[in-house]
Design a protein around this motif. Sequence first.
Motif, PDB file in Angstrom:
ATOM      1  N   PHE A  41      44.248  67.806  33.594  1.00 57.40           N
ATOM      2  CA  PHE A  41      43.488  66.569  33.671  1.00 57.40           C
ATOM      3  C   PHE A  41      42.206  66.743  32.854  1.00 57.40           C
ATOM      4  O   PHE A  41      41.826  67.857  32.518  1.00 57.40           O
ATOM      5  CB  PHE A  41      43.109  66.256  35.130  1.00 57.40           C
ATOM      6  N   ARG A  42      41.542  65.650  32.579  1.00 53.87           N
ATOM      7  CA  ARG A  42      40.235  65.745  31.934  1.00 53.87           C
ATOM      8  C   ARG A  42      39.329  64.648  32.458  1.00 53.87           C
ATOM      9  O   ARG A  42      39.806  63.597  32.897  1.00 53.87           O
ATOM     10  CB  ARG A  42      40.349  65.661  30.413  1.00 53.87           C
ATOM     11  N   GLN A  43      38.041  64.929  32.404  1.00 55.79           N
ATOM     12  CA  GLN A  43      37.055  63.945  32.827  1.00 55.79           C
ATOM     13  C   GLN A  43      35.921  63.914  31.805  1.00 55.79           C
ATOM     14  O   GLN A  43      35.196  64.908  31.654  1.00 55.79           O
ATOM     15  CB  GLN A  43      36.517  64.255  34.218  1.00 55.79           C
ATOM     16  N   GLU A  48      36.390  58.229  34.768  1.00 54.66           N
ATOM     17  CA  GLU A  48      37.208  58.804  35.833  1.00 54.66           C
ATOM     18  C   GLU A  48      38.089  59.916  35.283  1.00 54.66           C
ATOM     19  O   GLU A  48      38.368  59.981  34.083  1.00 54.66           O
ATOM     20  CB  GLU A  48      38.078  57.721  36.469  1.00 54.66           C
ATOM     21  N   ARG A  49      38.521  60.788  36.182  1.00 52.69           N
ATOM     22  CA  ARG A  49      39.419  61.859  35.771  1.00 52.69           C
ATOM     23  C   ARG A  49      40.757  61.270  35.335  1.00 52.69           C
ATOM     24  O   ARG A  49      41.289  60.376  35.992  1.00 52.69           O
ATOM     25  CB  ARG A  49      39.608  62.840  36.926  1.00 52.69           C
ATOM     26  N   TYR A  99      40.561  70.131  33.420  1.00 52.00           N
ATOM     27  CA  TYR A  99      40.907  70.777  34.676  1.00 52.00           C
ATOM     28  C   TYR A  99      42.393  71.080  34.741  1.00 52.00           C
ATOM     29  O   TYR A  99      43.219  70.289  34.285  1.00 52.00           O
ATOM     30  CB  TYR A  99      40.564  69.867  35.859  1.00 52.00           C
ATOM     31  N   GLU A 114      45.885  62.351  40.462  1.00 54.89           N
ATOM     32  CA  GLU A 114      45.189  63.385  41.225  1.00 54.89           C
ATOM     33  C   GLU A 114      45.791  63.556  42.611  1.00 54.89           C
ATOM     34  O   GLU A 114      45.789  64.656  43.160  1.00 54.89           O
ATOM     35  CB  GLU A 114      43.712  63.012  41.370  1.00 54.89           C
ATOM     36  N   TRP A 120      42.909  72.841  42.654  1.00 48.86           N
ATOM     37  CA  TRP A 120      42.226  72.560  41.394  1.00 48.86           C
ATOM     38  C   TRP A 120      41.382  73.740  40.932  1.00 48.86           C
ATOM     39  O   TRP A 120      40.831  74.486  41.750  1.00 48.86           O
ATOM     40  CB  TRP A 120      41.298  71.346  41.572  1.00 48.86           C
ATOM     41  N   GLY A 123      37.425  73.935  35.926  1.00 52.70           N
ATOM     42  CA  GLY A 123      37.324  73.202  34.672  1.00 52.70           C
ATOM     43  C   GLY A 123      36.744  74.019  33.540  1.00 52.70           C
ATOM     44  O   GLY A 123      36.041  75.008  33.748  1.00 52.70           O
TER      45      GLY A 123
END
Length: 130
Positions: A41-43, A48-49, A99, A114, A120, A123
Amino acid sequence: EVQIVESGGGSVQAGGSLRLSCVVSGFTERDYGFGIVIGWFRQAPGKEREGISCISTYDKSTNYADSVKGRFTISSGNAKNTVYLQINSLEPEDTAVYYCAAAYGNRQVVELSELEFDCWGQGTQVTVSS
């Protein structure tokens, strides 16, 4: 206790490439038999993620968000607890914290939400300059 550690982030010029690594520890062989899916994932700042991609450690199937198809490639290493994310043709819009996460009890890829993932990492920062 499951631990997830990401690495490989950094600062790069637009057009460059990075390979992010994710090492997952704490799962047993029995856990892998039930199925573990590893996702990225990325933010970005102020956003938002976002789910990017995931891979099943059981059958190596993969899933990608439409927004990253063609530039991002997820793969697993020789050890099933290591997953990579190759990012090519980096753009400033790719700047984000990336992440890694694990979804337990899934033999096939899951939705890039998510809510599907149980554990998790902290990051790794990717910064792309123009």
